[in-house]
Design a protein around this motif. Structure first.
Motif, PDB file in Angstrom:
ATOM      1  N   LYS A   1     -21.458  32.121  17.289  1.00 11.52           N
ATOM      2  CA  LYS A   1     -20.366  32.992  17.724  1.00 11.52           C
ATOM      3  C   LYS A   1     -19.026  32.268  17.660  1.00 11.52           C
ATOM      4  CE  LYS A   1     -23.024  36.124  20.680  1.00 11.52           C
ATOM      5  NZ  LYS A   1     -23.253  36.597  22.067  1.00 11.52           N
ATOM      6  N   ALA A   2     -19.040  30.973  17.920  1.00 10.03           N
ATOM      7  CA  ALA A   2     -17.802  30.198  17.842  1.00 10.03           C
ATOM      8  C   ALA A   2     -17.251  30.158  16.425  1.00 10.03           C
ATOM      9  CB  ALA A   2     -18.031  28.779  18.357  1.00 10.03           C
ATOM     10  N   ARG A   3     -18.116  30.313  15.425  1.00  9.82           N
ATOM     11  CA  ARG A   3     -17.689  30.367  14.026  1.00  9.82           C
ATOM     12  C   ARG A   3     -17.256  31.772  13.617  1.00  9.82           C
ATOM     13  NH1 ARG A   3     -16.238  26.501  10.630  1.00  9.82           N
ATOM     14  NH2 ARG A   3     -16.794  27.931   8.960  1.00  9.82           N
ATOM     15  N   GLY A   4     -17.439  32.747  14.514  1.00 13.55           N
ATOM     16  CA  GLY A   4     -17.072  34.117  14.191  1.00 13.55           C
ATOM     17  C   GLY A   4     -18.247  34.969  13.751  1.00 13.55           C
ATOM     18  N   TRP A   5     -19.465  34.409  13.791  1.00 12.37           N
ATOM     19  CA  TRP A   5     -20.651  35.187  13.440  1.00 12.37           C
ATOM     20  C   TRP A   5     -20.985  36.150  14.574  1.00 12.37           C
ATOM     21  CZ3 TRP A   5     -25.081  32.067  10.727  1.00 12.37           C
ATOM     22  CH2 TRP A   5     -24.545  31.185   9.782  1.00 12.37           C
ATOM     23  N   GLN A   6     -21.654  37.229  14.236  1.00 15.80           N
ATOM     24  CA  GLN A   6     -22.360  38.017  15.229  1.00 15.80           C
ATOM     25  C   GLN A   6     -23.703  37.336  15.454  1.00 15.80           C
ATOM     26  OE1 GLN A   6     -22.133  42.411  14.450  1.00 15.80           O
ATOM     27  NE2 GLN A   6     -21.150  41.717  12.546  1.00 15.80           N
ATOM     28  N   ALA A   7     -24.267  37.469  16.653  1.00 17.16           N
ATOM     29  CA  ALA A   7     -25.517  36.760  16.929  1.00 17.16           C
ATOM     30  C   ALA A   7     -26.268  37.444  18.062  1.00 17.16           C
ATOM     31  CB  ALA A   7     -25.242  35.308  17.290  1.00 17.16           C
ATOM     32  N   LEU A   8     -27.588  37.428  17.940  1.00 13.03           N
ATOM     33  CA  LEU A   8     -28.469  37.983  18.967  1.00 13.03           C
ATOM     34  C   LEU A   8     -29.523  36.949  19.326  1.00 13.03           C
ATOM     35  CD1 LEU A   8     -29.094  41.576  17.507  1.00 13.03           C
ATOM     36  CD2 LEU A   8     -27.560  40.967  19.397  1.00 13.03           C
ATOM     37  N   LEU A   9     -29.762  36.772  20.617  1.00 18.44           N
ATOM     38  CA  LEU A   9     -30.796  35.851  21.075  1.00 18.44           C
ATOM     39  C   LEU A   9     -32.159  36.506  20.882  1.00 18.44           C
ATOM     40  CD1 LEU A   9     -31.305  33.093  22.442  1.00 18.44           C
ATOM     41  CD2 LEU A   9     -31.301  34.322  24.628  1.00 18.44           C
ATOM     42  N   PHE A  10     -33.049  35.806  20.195  1.00 23.71           N
ATOM     43  CA  PHE A  10     -34.367  36.337  19.829  1.00 23.71           C
ATOM     44  C   PHE A  10     -35.420  35.902  20.841  1.00 23.71           C
ATOM     45  CE2 PHE A  10     -38.448  36.251  17.740  1.00 23.71           C
ATOM     46  CZ  PHE A  10     -38.449  37.337  16.885  1.00 23.71           C
ATOM     47  N   SER A  11     -36.214  36.865  21.312  1.00 27.20           N
ATOM     48  CA  SER A  11     -37.393  36.532  22.112  1.00 27.20           C
ATOM     49  C   SER A  11     -38.658  36.934  21.365  1.00 27.20           C
ATOM     50  CB  SER A  11     -37.338  37.202  23.487  1.00 27.20           C
ATOM     51  OG  SER A  11     -37.228  38.617  23.364  1.00 27.20           O
ATOM     52  N   ASN A  12     -38.665  38.168  20.846  1.00 27.26           N
ATOM     53  CA  ASN A  12     -39.742  38.617  19.957  1.00 27.26           C
ATOM     54  C   ASN A  12     -39.235  39.821  19.176  1.00 27.26           C
ATOM     55  OD1 ASN A  12     -40.610  41.210  21.404  1.00 27.26           O
ATOM     56  ND2 ASN A  12     -40.865  39.695  23.032  1.00 27.26           N
TER      57      ASN A  12
ATOM     58  N   ALA B   1     -23.736  27.023   5.616  1.00 24.00           N
ATOM     59  CA  ALA B   1     -24.439  28.298   5.393  1.00 24.00           C
ATOM     60  C   ALA B   1     -23.487  29.359   4.860  1.00 24.00           C
ATOM     61  CB  ALA B   1     -25.103  28.764   6.681  1.00 24.00           C
ATOM     62  N   GLU B   2     -22.305  29.460   5.412  1.00 28.05           N
ATOM     63  CA  GLU B   2     -21.333  30.439   4.942  1.00 28.05           C
ATOM     64  C   GLU B   2     -21.036  30.230   3.458  1.00 28.05           C
ATOM     65  OE1 GLU B   2     -19.164  30.216   9.291  1.00 28.05           O
ATOM     66  OE2 GLU B   2     -18.021  29.673   7.489  1.00 28.05           O
TER      67      GLU B   2
ATOM     68  N   VAL C   1     -20.568  34.531   1.953  1.00 28.87           N
ATOM     69  CA  VAL C   1     -20.110  35.678   2.738  1.00 28.87           C
ATOM     70  C   VAL C   1     -19.229  35.198   3.881  1.00 28.87           C
ATOM     71  CG1 VAL C   1     -22.086  37.127   2.157  1.00 28.87           C
ATOM     72  CG2 VAL C   1     -22.210  35.630   4.147  1.00 28.87           C
ATOM     73  N   ALA C   2     -18.399  36.093   4.395  1.00 24.28           N
ATOM     74  CA  ALA C   2     -17.494  35.764   5.492  1.00 24.28           C
ATOM     75  C   ALA C   2     -18.269  35.692   6.806  1.00 24.28           C
ATOM     76  CB  ALA C   2     -16.398  36.815   5.600  1.00 24.28           C
ATOM     77  N   PRO C   3     -17.835  34.832   7.723  1.00 22.33           N
ATOM     78  CA  PRO C   3     -18.535  34.707   9.000  1.00 22.33           C
ATOM     79  C   PRO C   3     -18.721  36.038   9.727  1.00 22.33           C
ATOM     80  CG  PRO C   3     -16.902  32.979   8.786  1.00 22.33           C
ATOM     81  CD  PRO C   3     -16.704  33.909   7.622  1.00 22.33           C
TER      82      PRO C   3
END
Length: 204
Positions: free
Chosen positions: A179-190, A154-155, A160-162
């Motif tokens: 996150k282990a790849r250096g991405w920011q991430a948010l858990l989605f519920s709705n 995907a990167e 784009v940079a992670p």
């Protein structure tokens, strides 16, 4: 910001227990049965279904394997597999959020565990090219989340940079891998629950 959306359970409706309750009412009489049947059918997206997700086997093969493993009739398993595209309905709240984020100037992409037949359906049925600059389907790259390789792909695909990627997904394991790849991430519920988090990041 470069924002990456998961599809099933985020952009499109996907909740296997309630799906099976609708498709298989004769086998799924209550919520407990729905949870157990979904676990047996999809194997937490490993096993047979995981191979289907990764494009390593086709739909007839996954039907035969699930039927052989579970003892369910092939015709019934095939009916479930064939019903998935109709289940993948766009979630209005997420579609509205996509439009707002685009209007705010963010670049949007997708990263989805999705077998090729379902990916083709989504491309025909929804304006993915209007919503997103591009994306990655697991069935086309022969890798799936939460394995590291699909994030690397995907990167490269997005160019784009992670550190400049924000990933939205409904499975904690996929968030952890991003996150282990250096991405920011948010858990989605709705979508509504996500809005305050996006505002806190000054993305809305």
């Amino acid at each position: 910001m470069n924002i990456v959306f998961d599809f099933g359970g985020v952009v499109f409706r996907w909740h296997p227990p309630s799906f099976l309750a609708r498709v298989w009412p004769h086998r799924v009489p209550d919520l407990a049965a729905a949870e157990a049947t979904a676990a047996a059918f999809f194997e937490n997206y490993g096993g047979d279904w995981g191979a289907f997700d990764q494009g390593l086997i086709d739909a007839p093969t996954v039907v035969r394997r699930i039927a052989a493993r579970t003892g369910w009739p092939e015709a019934e398993v095939a009916a479930v597999v064939a019903a998935v595209p109709d289940e993948l309905q766009a979630l209005p709240g997420t579609v509205a959020l996509i439009q707002e984020l685009k209007a705010a100037g963010h670049r949007l992409f997708y990263l989805s565990n999705m077998p090729e037949p379902y990916a083709e359906h989504l491309e025909r049925a929804h304006p993915l090219r209007q919503w997103f600059e591009g994306g990655v389907f697991s069935g086309r790259v022969k890798h799936s989340k939460p394995r590291e390789e699909i994030y690397r792909i995907a990167e490269q695909r997005f160019g784009v940079a992670p550190q400049s990627l924000l990933f939205l997904d409904d499975h904690p394991a996929n968030i952890t891998a991003a996150k282990a790849r250096g991405w920011q991430a948010l858990l989605f519920s709705n979508a509504e629950a996500l809005r305050p988090e996006l505002r806190a990041l000054k993305l809305l």
